[in-house]
Design a protein around this motif. Structure first.
Motif, PDB file in Angstrom:
ATOM      1  N   ILE A 741       0.835  -1.203   0.000  1.00  0.00           N
ATOM      2  CA  ILE A 741       0.000   0.000   0.000  1.00  0.00           C
ATOM      3  C   ILE A 741       0.870   1.253   0.000  1.00  0.00           C
ATOM      4  O   ILE A 741       0.575   2.234  -0.695  1.00  0.00           O
ATOM      5  N   ALA A 742       1.950   1.226   0.784  1.00  0.00           N
ATOM      6  CA  ALA A 742       2.858   2.376   0.821  1.00  0.00           C
ATOM      7  C   ALA A 742       3.480   2.634  -0.547  1.00  0.00           C
ATOM      8  O   ALA A 742       3.602   3.785  -0.992  1.00  0.00           O
ATOM      9  N   LEU A 743       3.874   1.585  -1.232  1.00  0.00           N
ATOM     10  CA  LEU A 743       4.475   1.742  -2.558  1.00  0.00           C
ATOM     11  C   LEU A 743       3.450   2.236  -3.571  1.00  0.00           C
ATOM     12  O   LEU A 743       3.770   3.035  -4.458  1.00  0.00           O
ATOM     13  N   LEU A 744       2.206   1.764  -3.445  1.00  0.00           N
ATOM     14  CA  LEU A 744       1.149   2.300  -4.302  1.00  0.00           C
ATOM     15  C   LEU A 744       0.965   3.791  -4.056  1.00  0.00           C
ATOM     16  O   LEU A 744       0.683   4.559  -4.992  1.00  0.00           O
ATOM     17  N   GLY A 745       1.136   4.188  -2.788  1.00  0.00           N
ATOM     18  CA  GLY A 745       1.044   5.612  -2.461  1.00  0.00           C
ATOM     19  C   GLY A 745       2.128   6.424  -3.145  1.00  0.00           C
ATOM     20  O   GLY A 745       1.874   7.531  -3.649  1.00  0.00           O
ATOM     21  N   ILE A 746       3.347   5.887  -3.156  1.00  0.00           N
ATOM     22  CA  ILE A 746       4.442   6.590  -3.845  1.00  0.00           C
ATOM     23  C   ILE A 746       4.139   6.705  -5.331  1.00  0.00           C
ATOM     24  O   ILE A 746       4.282   7.778  -5.937  1.00  0.00           O
ATOM     25  N   ALA A 747       3.719   5.595  -5.938  1.00  0.00           N
ATOM     26  CA  ALA A 747       3.406   5.607  -7.369  1.00  0.00           C
ATOM     27  C   ALA A 747       2.269   6.577  -7.665  1.00  0.00           C
ATOM     28  O   ALA A 747       2.311   7.329  -8.651  1.00  0.00           O
ATOM     29  N   ASN A 748       1.238   6.585  -6.801  1.00  0.00           N
ATOM     30  CA  ASN A 748       0.095   7.472  -7.026  1.00  0.00           C
ATOM     31  C   ASN A 748       0.499   8.936  -6.898  1.00  0.00           C
ATOM     32  O   ASN A 748       0.098   9.789  -7.693  1.00  0.00           O
ATOM     33  N   THR A 749       1.318   9.234  -5.880  1.00  0.00           N
ATOM     34  CA  THR A 749       1.769  10.605  -5.687  1.00  0.00           C
ATOM     35  C   THR A 749       2.590  11.089  -6.885  1.00  0.00           C
ATOM     36  O   THR A 749       2.419  12.211  -7.363  1.00  0.00           O
ATOM     37  N   LEU A 750       3.479  10.254  -7.364  1.00  0.00           N
ATOM     38  CA  LEU A 750       4.300  10.634  -8.512  1.00  0.00           C
ATOM     39  C   LEU A 750       3.452  10.807  -9.772  1.00  0.00           C
ATOM     40  O   LEU A 750       3.697  11.704 -10.581  1.00  0.00           O
ATOM     41  N   THR A 751       2.457   9.944  -9.936  1.00  0.00           N
ATOM     42  CA  THR A 751       1.574  10.067 -11.096  1.00  0.00           C
ATOM     43  C   THR A 751       0.837  11.397 -11.071  1.00  0.00           C
ATOM     44  O   THR A 751       0.732  12.095 -12.090  1.00  0.00           O
ATOM     45  N   LEU A 752       0.323  11.769  -9.884  1.00  0.00           N
ATOM     46  CA  LEU A 752      -0.362  13.060  -9.756  1.00  0.00           C
ATOM     47  C   LEU A 752       0.607  14.219  -9.940  1.00  0.00           C
ATOM     48  O   LEU A 752       0.256  15.256 -10.516  1.00  0.00           O
ATOM     49  N   ALA A 753       1.840  14.027  -9.433  1.00  0.00           N
ATOM     50  CA  ALA A 753       2.838  15.082  -9.598  1.00  0.00           C
ATOM     51  C   ALA A 753       3.204  15.268 -11.060  1.00  0.00           C
ATOM     52  O   ALA A 753       3.445  16.390 -11.529  1.00  0.00           O
ATOM     53  N   VAL A 754       3.261  14.178 -11.803  1.00  0.00           N
ATOM     54  CA  VAL A 754       3.536  14.276 -13.244  1.00  0.00           C
ATOM     55  C   VAL A 754       2.424  15.072 -13.930  1.00  0.00           C
ATOM     56  O   VAL A 754       2.677  15.939 -14.767  1.00  0.00           O
ATOM     57  N   HIS A 755       1.188  14.780 -13.572  1.00  0.00           N
ATOM     58  CA  HIS A 755       0.060  15.528 -14.137  1.00  0.00           C
ATOM     59  C   HIS A 755       0.155  17.007 -13.764  1.00  0.00           C
ATOM     60  O   HIS A 755      -0.091  17.890 -14.594  1.00  0.00           O
ATOM     61  N   GLU A 756       0.516  17.265 -12.540  1.00  0.00           N
ATOM     62  CA  GLU A 756       0.633  18.634 -12.034  1.00  0.00           C
ATOM     63  C   GLU A 756       1.747  19.404 -12.741  1.00  0.00           C
ATOM     64  O   GLU A 756       1.641  20.612 -12.989  1.00  0.00           O
ATOM     65  N   ARG A 757       2.832  18.696 -13.063  1.00  0.00           N
ATOM     66  CA  ARG A 757       3.996  19.354 -13.662  1.00  0.00           C
ATOM     67  C   ARG A 757       4.066  19.130 -15.180  1.00  0.00           C
ATOM     68  O   ARG A 757       5.147  19.121 -15.762  1.00  0.00           O
ATOM     69  N   THR A 758       2.902  18.949 -15.793  1.00  0.00           N
ATOM     70  CA  THR A 758       2.866  18.655 -17.229  1.00  0.00           C
ATOM     71  C   THR A 758       3.606  19.717 -18.040  1.00  0.00           C
ATOM     72  O   THR A 758       4.445  19.408 -18.901  1.00  0.00           O
TER      73      THR A 758
END
Length: 857
Positions: A741-758
């Motif tokens: 679950i923690a690793l999914l959190g890292i992946a999810n955060t980075l995915t959202l950050a990628v969207h944010e920093r498009t």
């Protein structure tokens, strides 16, 4: 529903539909946490139902039981120990009106040897033997194959033991009872109608003559209890009333229903409660880790929707509506994920049963039982967890100013300075209070409760302080990256440090999981070190004979004399166990020759004489100090057969290790014993005899006794610690979900950050950054976040592991050990997991269209 509430709900649902991919990580985190919680509850319901059905089916023909009224329980004996009853009583009570059948029940210790020469059943659940009752209604076992034993040396074994030992009808093997008995298997039975056995227990059914000879103290005439079947039309209560009028003093008659209820209650209190509590703790850890992921996701999504929320405010939406809309999203996601988690819980329950089967602990078979609580509680917990995690981001969403729609709003640096001072103070106070409580509980007392409370407070304080130190720590951890990876390394380091609150929240989820993993790793290593030190410090012998484990069982008392007669052996001594009520309290007695034991096992300083005779006790100083006893004190001892006699404390010794707190001679124990069973035989070789030659001679001598294990001192210490490895394997398997679950959190955060920093990523690509460099930048950012959480978890876990070891060491004889290899593996695993978590976000970032990314705004 009001028009305002309808509009709020409509906005929430449309927002969810538009941004469903952003909340996928939150959905998965809740689903996994709820699935584990639901699976635990379903498994608990299933096992309770299975055991209830199992005992009810096995005992359905028993209407009454006559047994000793006095039960002696030391806390380590399943169901306690009762005095035997005379078999002749069964003949007299058969004449009581209402009795259709009466049979003695005889049960004792009996360990089967499998086809491979190894003991069946291992060192866990009991290995039992007993009388195969001829009345099928009273016998809890049912023949599945073959026939009942009729002649001496014939036996029926339960189907689970037959499978585990690769034994079948017609095979001849050895039964340690504890003297080796050669038996021929003539039947295979189930417990009740279908079960292979009672859990993982093994059971061997013998003829009445063999059961009396090998399992009763006097070799005949006694039974564990007497079972009765009622005549048609006679209730269990009526039968018990009729029997009670004919019983001598000290005996009682109870209904078969009560015996069944006692058996299920014992399983529930001694096993199921502990079992389900352990699983619920790990489910709680998984949900705690999920909370960080959920909070982080909503915080990022709310920050990304600042202009959207500001437009709503500019169009007339109230703060409460924006807040309610965000919380409604959390409710919908929480309910949907929790519902999916309920379905996943069925798979988790099945998987948990398989996990325990793999490690050698088979749970009863049976269909899944799903209670109302097992459905309602996970739904409630999952939804509340989602909503509670989204409260703070929702409040921030409601505070969005309408003018924010008119300007570009940065989402990364919100109010860090304003909150920093409060965070500093609150985090520092929590860490200081928690650390003080942890250290005090570990060193002054000790107190496990105070230590646990301090540990939780310390962990909370570290989480609160995370954003304060995140920038510094990430820059320090990422210092080598510019040299190793060039510009992608520099950018990864800066991206991880640019929003310390987000980085800390993402890393905290992993930190909690790694902390618990490290804590158990340190605690397990310390237990193994303590066992090794105990054997090294107190066991002065050269060889140990046992059936496996730190204190095994099932050895014949004759074995020590047989080994002691070898020309290679200087001395050998057996160490058995018994129970008695000492000064009114149930206690475990070590039965041995104390004078001979002192020559092989270090008892420390001995005050008085170890020649105890038939009326003497040797007591550890710790135990004597609790009662105010000294050498010469008189102590009343009541044995399980009901006989009470005054014993004199003739010696005080160190105790608490290989030798327990009470020593008595075999001569004192013999008149009151049940089966006389040794758990260990310690052997000292003569000078000049090599270890290999001595081990070979002893191995040959013990072969006729069921071929128990002969180990050197080092091998014995290692074997004693093997159970710890099994425990750690289970813990790691259960904690894997929290780490996932923690690793999914890292992946999810980075995915959202990628969207944010498009737009930012598009500009980097436009000025020459390659797809490979962009992927490397995102992956290394993931590794830095994972490294932050892993390093923090390792440090905190090592500290809390030390505290737990010290708090649990009430005797002050334990050892603390930091296992560098295992902790290094955890560190490397954290780095690799961080790299894996960054793979998908990195691929998405590299696939961005440059022109569209630059145009995004």
């Amino acid at each position: 529903m009001s028009s305002s509430a309808t509009a709020t709900l409509r906005i929430s649902l449309r927002s969810l539909a538009a941004h469903k991919r952003r909340l996928a990580g939150t959905f998965t985190a809740i689903l996994l946490g709820v699935a584990f919680l639901s699976g635990t509850l379903v498994l608990g319901d299933t096992l309770r139902g299975s055991f209830d059905t199992l005992f009810a089916d096995a005992n359905r023909g028993t209407d009454a039981v006559v047994r000793s009224a006095d039960v002696l329980d030391t806390g380590n004996t399943f169901g306690g120990v009762r005095a035997p009853v005379e078999q002749a009583l069964a003949d007299r009570l058969r004449q009581v009106p209402g009795v259709a059948a009466a049979e003695p029940a005889i049960q004792g210790s009996g360990q089967l040897i499998g086809r491979n020469g190894k003991a069946v059943g291992g060192q866990g659940p009991p290995t039992l033997a007993g009388y195969w009752q001829k009345d099928s209604g009273l016998n809890p076992y049912r023949l599945a194959e073959g026939r009942a034993p009729e002649r001496p040396g014939e036996a029926v074994i339960n189907r689970g033991a037959a499978k585990a030992g690769d034994l079948g009808i017609g095979d001849t093997t050895v039964l340690r009872a504890p003297d080796p008995v050669k038996v021929t298997i003539v039947g295979i039975a189930t417990f009740g109608a279908e079960a292979d056995g009672m859990g993982q227990n093994t059971w061997t059914g013998l003829t009445l003559a063999d059961a009396e000879r090998y399992l009763t103290p006097k070799g005949g005439g006694q039974a564990t209890s007497i079972q009765f079947r009622a005549a048609p039309g006679v209730s269990q209560q009526e039968l018990v009333a009729a029997l009670s009028e004919r019983l001598p003093a000290g005996l009682e008659a109870v209904t078969g229903t009560k015996v069944t209820e006692e058996a299920t209650a014992q399983v529930s209190s001694r096993f199921l409660t502990m079992f389900t509590t352990l699983l619920l703790v790990f489910a709680g850890i998984a949900l705690l880790v999920a909370t960080f992921t959920i909070h982080n996701t909503f915080a990022i999504v709310v920050a990304q929707r600042t202009r959207e929320n500001a437009l709503l405010r500019a169009l007339g939406a109230a703060r409460g509506q924006v807040l309610a809309a965000t919380l409604a999203e959390a409710v919908v996601v929480g309910l949907a994920a929790s519902a999916a988690g309920l379905l996943g819980g069925i798979g988790v329950a099945t998987g948990l049963k398989s996990l325990f089967k793999v490690i050698g602990f088979n749970l009863p078979a049976g269909g899944l039982v799903v209670g109302a609580v097992s459905v309602a509680l996970p739904l409630l917990v999952g939804t509340v967890t989602a909503v509670a995690s989204a409260v703070a981001p929702a409040v921030r969403a409601g505070r969005t100013a309408p003018l924010a729609a008119m300007r570009a709003v940065a989402v990364d640096g919100a109010a860090q300075g304003r909150a920093g001072r409060i965070r500093w103070i609150a985090g520092a106070l929590l860490v200081a209070a928690g650390a003080a409580g942890t250290v005090t509980g570990a060193t002054d007392g000790p107190s496990v409760g105070l230590t646990a409370g301090g540990a939780v407070t310390t962990l909370l304080g570290v989480v609160v302080l995370g954003p304060v130190f995140a920038t510094f720590v990430v820059r320090w951890l990422g210092a080598p990256l510019p040299r190793l990876r060039g510009i992608p390394g520099v950018l990864a380091q800066r991206n991880a440090a640019r929003n310390p609150k987000r980085t800390a929240a993402t890393a905290s989820a992993l930190m909690v999981g790694v902390t618990v993993v490290s804590l158990f790793t340190v605690f397990g290593a310390s237990i193994k070190a303590t066992m090794d030190d105990t054997v090294s410090r107190t066991f002065a012998g050269d060889l140990a004979v046992s059936t496996g484990g730190f204190r095994g069982g099932g050895l014949s008392p004759k074995l020590a004399d047989a080994v002691g007669a070898l020309p290679e052996v200087e001395r050998s001594v057996g160490l058995g166990r018994g129970v008695a009520r000492v000064d009114g309290h149930g206690r475990t007695l070590d039965v041995t020759d104390p004078a001979r034991l002192a020559g092989i096992v270090d008892l420390g300083r001995v005050d008085g004489s170890l020649r105890l005779g038939t009326d003497g006790l040797a007591v550890s100083r710790t135990e004597a100090g609790k009662h105010g006893w000294q050498v010469g004190s008189t102590v009343p001892v009541r044995f399980s057969d009901g006989v009470e006699a005054p014993f004199t404390v003739k010696a005080l010794y160190q105790g608490g290790e290989l030798a327990g707190d009470y020593l008595v001679t075999r001569e004192a124990w013999a008149p009151h014993r049940g089966q006389d069973v040794d758990s260990l035989v310690a052997v000292a070789l003569k000078d000049g005899v090599s270890l290999s030659a001595g081990k070979a001679a002893v191995t040959a001598a013990v072969a006729p006794f069921g071929d128990p294990k002969v180990q050197t001192r080092a091998e014995y210490a290692k074997s004693a610690a093997s159970v710890v490895d099994t425990m750690l394997a289970v813990v790691y398997a259960l904690l894997a979900l929290a780490v996932l679950i923690a690793l999914l959190g890292i992946a999810n955060t980075l995915t959202l950050a990628v969207h944010e920093r498009t737009r930012e990523l598009g500009l980097l690509r436009a000025v020459g950054q390659t797809r490979g460099q962009l992927r490397a930048m995102v992956r290394w950012e993931s590794v830095l976040v994972a490294l932050f959480g892993t390093v923090g978890g390792l440090g905190l876990g090592a500290f809390l592991g030390w505290a737990l070891v010290r708090a649990a060491d009430t005797e002050g004889t334990g050892s603390f050990a930091l296992p560098p290899l295992q902790l290094t593996v955890v560190l490397v695993a954290g780095l690799v997991a961080g790299a894996v978590a960054g793979l998908r976000p990195a691929r998405r970032a590299a696939r961005l269209d440059i022109l569209r990314a630059i145009a995004a705004g």
